[in-house]
Design a protein around this motif. Structure first.
Motif, PDB file in Angstrom:
ATOM      1  N   GLN B  51       4.051   1.920   6.423  1.00 21.60           N
ATOM      2  CA  GLN B  51       4.799   1.160   5.594  1.00 21.60           C
ATOM      3  C   GLN B  51       4.455   1.431   4.216  1.00 21.60           C
ATOM      4  OE1 GLN B  51       5.195  -3.369   6.794  1.00 21.60           O
ATOM      5  NE2 GLN B  51       7.439  -2.385   7.745  1.00 21.60           N
ATOM      6  N   LYS B  52       3.939   1.418   4.595  1.00 23.22           N
ATOM      7  CA  LYS B  52       3.067   2.243   2.650  1.00 23.22           C
ATOM      8  C   LYS B  52       2.495   3.634   2.760  1.00 23.22           C
ATOM      9  CE  LYS B  52       0.756  -1.930   0.515  1.00 23.22           C
ATOM     10  NZ  LYS B  52       0.575  -3.009  -0.358  1.00 23.22           N
ATOM     11  N   ALA B  53       2.571   4.161   3.898  1.00 24.48           N
ATOM     12  CA  ALA B  53       1.904   5.191   3.716  1.00 24.48           C
ATOM     13  C   ALA B  53       2.991   5.741   3.246  1.00 24.48           C
ATOM     14  CB  ALA B  53       1.437   5.820   4.840  1.00 24.48           C
ATOM     15  N   PHE B  54       4.603   5.041   3.827  1.00 25.57           N
ATOM     16  CA  PHE B  54       6.371   6.690   4.107  1.00 25.57           C
ATOM     17  C   PHE B  54       6.877   6.003   3.361  1.00 25.57           C
ATOM     18  CE2 PHE B  54       3.142   6.765   7.358  1.00 25.57           C
ATOM     19  CZ  PHE B  54       3.211   8.478   7.567  1.00 25.57           C
ATOM     20  N   ALA B  55       7.145   5.015   2.785  1.00 25.67           N
ATOM     21  CA  ALA B  55       7.818   4.863   2.317  1.00 25.67           C
ATOM     22  C   ALA B  55       8.218   5.560   0.805  1.00 25.67           C
ATOM     23  CB  ALA B  55       7.382   2.866   0.967  1.00 25.67           C
ATOM     24  N   PRO B  56       9.889   5.543   0.826  1.00 20.15           N
ATOM     25  CA  PRO B  56      10.623   4.821   1.420  1.00 20.15           C
ATOM     26  C   PRO B  56      11.070   4.948   2.703  1.00 20.15           C
ATOM     27  CG  PRO B  56      11.315   6.686  -0.780  1.00 20.15           C
ATOM     28  CD  PRO B  56      10.124   6.023  -0.089  1.00 20.15           C
ATOM     29  N   GLY B  57      10.618   6.180   3.359  1.00 23.66           N
ATOM     30  CA  GLY B  57      11.421   6.760   4.710  1.00 23.66           C
ATOM     31  C   GLY B  57      10.614   5.262   5.310  1.00 23.66           C
ATOM     32  N   PRO B  58      11.387   5.735   6.849  1.00 20.92           N
ATOM     33  CA  PRO B  58      11.027   4.827   8.065  1.00 20.92           C
ATOM     34  C   PRO B  58       9.634   5.722   8.554  1.00 20.92           C
ATOM     35  CG  PRO B  58      12.474   6.815   8.432  1.00 20.92           C
ATOM     36  CD  PRO B  58      12.003   6.771   6.781  1.00 20.92           C
ATOM     37  N   PRO B  60       7.333   7.286  10.140  1.00 23.28           N
ATOM     38  CA  PRO B  60       7.758   8.998  11.208  1.00 23.28           C
ATOM     39  C   PRO B  60       7.269   8.383  13.334  1.00 23.28           C
ATOM     40  CG  PRO B  60       6.024   9.416  10.340  1.00 23.28           C
ATOM     41  CD  PRO B  60       6.571   7.827   9.428  1.00 23.28           C
TER      42      PRO B  60
END
Lengths: 571, 305
Positions: B51-58, B60
């Motif tokens: 979640q931290k790696a891709f925030a604010p996205g969902p 992948p």
């Protein structure tokens, strides 16, 4: 035998939350343990794990059972526990009683968390040593006190230096077997320190230890009253590593573009070096376009400043084209990365299949993957003398200096200045194996710069036309006349053999060699002859004043390189 | 000391930054990654890092739970609620044929059972969906053969691990090149220890399955382990009478194969305190590792995580 040390047990019992808060502030230190076979590496690591309370009772019991079976040595009466067994991982290793692959171990003290790379010490496993060393802050080298500094020890220190490890700790082990003799220790310490400093490692420390008995590992012991330095563990807990980080040169390789909606485009990556603040002006490579950092985002929200090695997401004020493999740098940077497609690099060859200069490889550097070929082998490190020697091959566990041509530009720093942006790997595009580890020294002579015109004739094309690769020969002599006499003789011999060679001033030599010719430089006083910096050896039968024999030896060495050059394909 | 340096990352933040780097690298280099989700604390930490790696996205990639059908009920409840709340795409895969054949942990031995219900099911799922990379939450400090695992662990077309021919892995330059049918298992938590994971759960307030906390639970003592009677499928041996004891679990798996420990730890600091003072390593509670010396290595060669 020393028992397990649980120095923090009382603290954990009394107030675990205070303990946890204190432990949140710990630093991380990675070290690699290297040594020759039977230097006691596994025993030393087993000792560290055991004496820091990292070994649990069931593991201890399993190891005691295995020790009793005499897995690696006859059941010693002195050591009930074979500490080396804590670190034995794979079945094949247990069967052969050796370590065949890099293993990672973990332990912690109130000051630091430690990651150990345990690397095998056989000659043929340079590959593993380089792997373990690549991420290490500290190299711990084991030396058997009875044997002293061996060729292999020097090789290990050389590899530690090559991989850019700033701190070296030499543990002179098995001191109990030399009666804890101070003079023996001092002699080994002086020899090793002199050698290691010569390789360029800035910080060298030596300790007298017995891994088997635990003296000077985690506990001081009373065996060496003359020694008043730290134990290995004390040293590892306190060696200053903060200053090793580069927080000056901003390098942000873009890893991934986060685009959850049309209004959000974030460039995700891990800072390789430097500090980045919101509002900073940055340049995107390779486009050279400028923008300003609109915000630095994290899961927890925006932050004002980020520094290496944080993983962050950067948004820019302008809509400039940036994608994976690009790099953000500071607009006003004093030192910019070089941008170019020609690299002068050291390679550690990792594959059973030797380097094929006719083949293109994939080069992975930061987050960028480009096609690349090795244009030239400039020398291979002799494992005994550690001096570069002319060579036409690079095989498993060889270390060589090469010239690499990338099919697209990369943005790099010298490895000595920046480990993150100076390192690369080569991948064989047919087998997909990782075949080499590379450390960039700089751009090769005549490398294309980002802002200048590019050379239109490649070195490979020159080689194909001339049937030889450019080279610099330096020839000595007692005085200027003798040196020049020899230089002209080499020129004559080379010319007669159909080559393009010329006696030139030292200042012109590199340019002449870059043009594909053999540049011959007279250097009075130097004695002998050197080809691209490496000594040319005379045949055993020839006397030192036999100029004709010297010229023939030089020609033979040149032709060895030249033939290789002539058969190499080019694009 | 350097504690005054404001530009200093603690070991946990450094591990976090490295894990995020790995997660992004895999997402960038592979066509179809998936995250193995086992519902345990390591999975919880790995998911938070993603979640931290891709925030604010969902995220992948989807989460994949390889379900043996023998997990604790509390794990299923946690899984379904957690994934729904966080909006994750969750895939659940079972070895339906083995279930139809009645494969179970009692009659077939933990070795055979694990091979069929976990390893085979996992390989089936990877093939079925065409995943070319799978994240796992394994740590190198868990077991001896894990200590040699790469962060990008190459697997051949049959999902097998060849420990003698692993790709050298230098710096943080991972080699993600695979041919069709081959895959990579990626381990973002490789360098985390059990203490690091617990400390991070505490620091970040990460939700975990309540079974990690002590509570009165029905158990029987079997082969030296405390086995929870989680449902009526646990076949009681002659003389076994479930009794209520205050226990918790250090690791979670299939309930008939997961040994509980007697404990009164009901808060994270208490759990961590107990763990720090414990004299037995984590995997001892897992019965599957005891079948033979080096059994984890054998399983991993066959394709197990």
């Amino acid at each position: 035998m020393a028992g397990a040390v649980h120095t923090d047990e009382d603290e954990i019992r009394a107030d675990v939350e205070a303990y946890l808060r204190a432990h949140e502030q710990k630093e991380l230190l990675r070290f690699v343990v290297i040594g020759s076979v039977d230097d006691g590496k596994s025993t030393l690591i087993g000792r560290l794990l055991h004496d820091t309370g990292r070994v649990y009772e069931d593991q201890l019991n399993a190891v005691k059972r295995a020790s009793a079976r005499g897995a690696t040595r006859g059941a010693g009466s002195e050591a009930e526990v074979d500490f080396s067994l804590f670190t034995d991982g794979l079945r094949a290793e247990r069967e052969q009683g050796i370590t065949i692959d890099v293993a990672y171990r973990y332990f912690t003290t109130p000051r630091r968390k430690f990651i150990i790379a345990d690397t095998p010490g056989h000659v043929q496993y340079t590959r593993n040593m380089a792997t373990g060393a690549s991420t290490a802050n500290v190299a711990v080298i084991l030396i058997d006190a009875r044997l002293g500094v061996l060729a292999q020890t020097r090789r290990h220190a050389y590899i530690a230096a090559l991989l850019g490890i700033p701190h070296l700790v030499a543990c002179v082990n098995k001191m109990d077997l030399v009666g804890w003799d101070e003079a023996t220790f001092a002699r080994i310490r002086d020899e090793l320190t002199t050698f290691a400093r010569g390789t360029g490692i800035p910080d060298v420390t030596c300790l007298p230890v017995s891994a088997l008995r635990g003296d000077q590992i985690a506990q001081r012991g009373d065996a060496a009253p003359w020694y008043d330095g730290p134990t290995l563990l004390e040293h590892l807990e306190t060696v200053p590593i903060e200053a090793d980080r580069n927080l000056v040169d901003l390098r942000f390789p873009v890893q991934y573009v986060i685009r959850p909606s049309l209004d959000y485009r974030g460039f995700a990556g891990q800072l390789a070096s430097g500090v980045l603040r919101a509002g900073d002006e940055v340049i995107a490579l390779p486009s050279g376009r400028r923008s300003t950092v609109a915000s630095i985002d994290t899961f927890e929200g925006p932050i004002a400043e980020a520094f290496a090695p944080m993983s962050i997401t950067v948004r820019l004020a302008d809509e400039i084209d940036v994608s994976r493999g690009d790099m953000l740098i500071a607009a006003g940077a004093a030192r910019r990365p070089a941008v170019g497609d020609r690299l002068d690099a050291m390679l550690v060859w990792l594959s059973e299949r030797p380097l094929d200069p006719g083949r293109s490889y994939l080069l992975k550097h930061t987050t960028r993957v480009v096609r690349a070929d090795v244009e030239r082998i400039d020398g291979v490190i002799d494992p005994e003398t550690l001096a570069p020697e002319p060579a036409t091959r690079l095989s498993l566990n060889d270390i060589g200096r090469v010239s690499i041509h990338c099919h697209q530009p990369v943005f790099f720093d010298a490895y000595a200045d920046n480990r993150a942006t100076g390192a690369f790997i080569l991948i064989d595009s047919l087998t997909n194996d990782t075949v080499a580890a590379g450390m960039i020294r700089g751009a090769t002579t005549g490398a294309a710069r980002d802002d200048g015109p590019r050379a239109q004739v490649s070195a490979a094309e020159r080689r194909a036309r001339l049937g030889q690769a450019g080279a610099v020969v330096t020839v000595g002599g007692r005085d200027a006349d003798e040196a020049h006499g020899r230089a002209f003789l080499i020129e004559r011999v080379a010319f007669d053999a159909g080559h393009v060679a010329a006696v030139v001033d030292a200042a012109a030599a590199d340019a002449v060699a870059a043009a594909g010719m053999w540049a011959i430089v007279a250097a009075p006083g130097a004695g002998g002859a050197r080809l691209d910096g490496a000594e040319v050896h005379l045949p055993a039968a020839a006397s030192a004043d036999d100029d004709e024999a010297l010229a023939r030896a030089v020609l033979a060495a040149l032709e060895l390189g030249g033939k290789r050059g002539a058969t190499e394909p080019f694009d | 000391m350097s504690t005054l340096d404001p530009r200093r990352l603690s070991h946990l933040r450094q591990l976090e930054a490295e894990s995020i780097h790995i997660l992004r690298e895999v997402a960038a280099e592979f066509d179809r990654p998936v995250m193995l989700y086992s519902i345990g604390k390591d999975s919880s930490v790995m998911v938070r890092l993603a979640q931290k790696a891709f925030a604010p996205g969902p995220l992948p990639f989807p989460l994949l739970h390889v379900d043996t059908t023998w997990k604790f009920r509390a794990m299923y409840e946690f899984r379904d609620r957690f994934c729904a709340e966080q909006g994750f795409e969750l895939l659940v895969h079972k070895n339906e044929r083995a279930l139809a054949d009645g494969i179970n942990p009692f009659d077939h031995g933990s070795n055979k059972y694990t091979q069929v219900m976990k390893t085979h099911a996992l390989l089936d799922a990877l093939r079925l969906y065409g995943f070319d990379a799978a994240f796992g939450g394994a740590r190198r400090d868990e077991e001896r053969s894990r200590a040699k695992e790469r962060i990008y662990s190459f697997r051949d077309q049959h999902g097998q691990w060849d420990p003698k021919h692993q790709r050298p892995e230098l710096w943080s330059l991972y080699n993600g090149k695979v041919k069709r049918g081959e895959s990579i298992r990626a381990f973002p938590l490789s360098n985390w220890t059990e203490l690091d994971v617990w400390q991070y759960v505490w620091l970040e307030n990460i939700p975990i399955v309540p079974l990690y906390f002590a509570a009165p639970r029905p158990v029987v003592e079997r082969d030296g382990a405390l086995i929870m009677v989680d449902d009526e499928r646990l076949r009681l041996r002659p003389g076994e009478v479930p009794r209520t004891e205050v226990v918790r679990f250090r690791t979670l798996g299939c309930y008939p194969l997961s040994g509980a420990i007697r404990s009164t730890a009901t808060t994270l600091p208490e759990i961590i305190q107990e763990m720090l003072l414990a004299r037995f390593s984590e995997r001892q509670g897992r019965l599957i590792d005891h079948d033979e010396e080096g059994s984890m290595e054998v399983k991993k060669r066959e394709g197990y995580f």
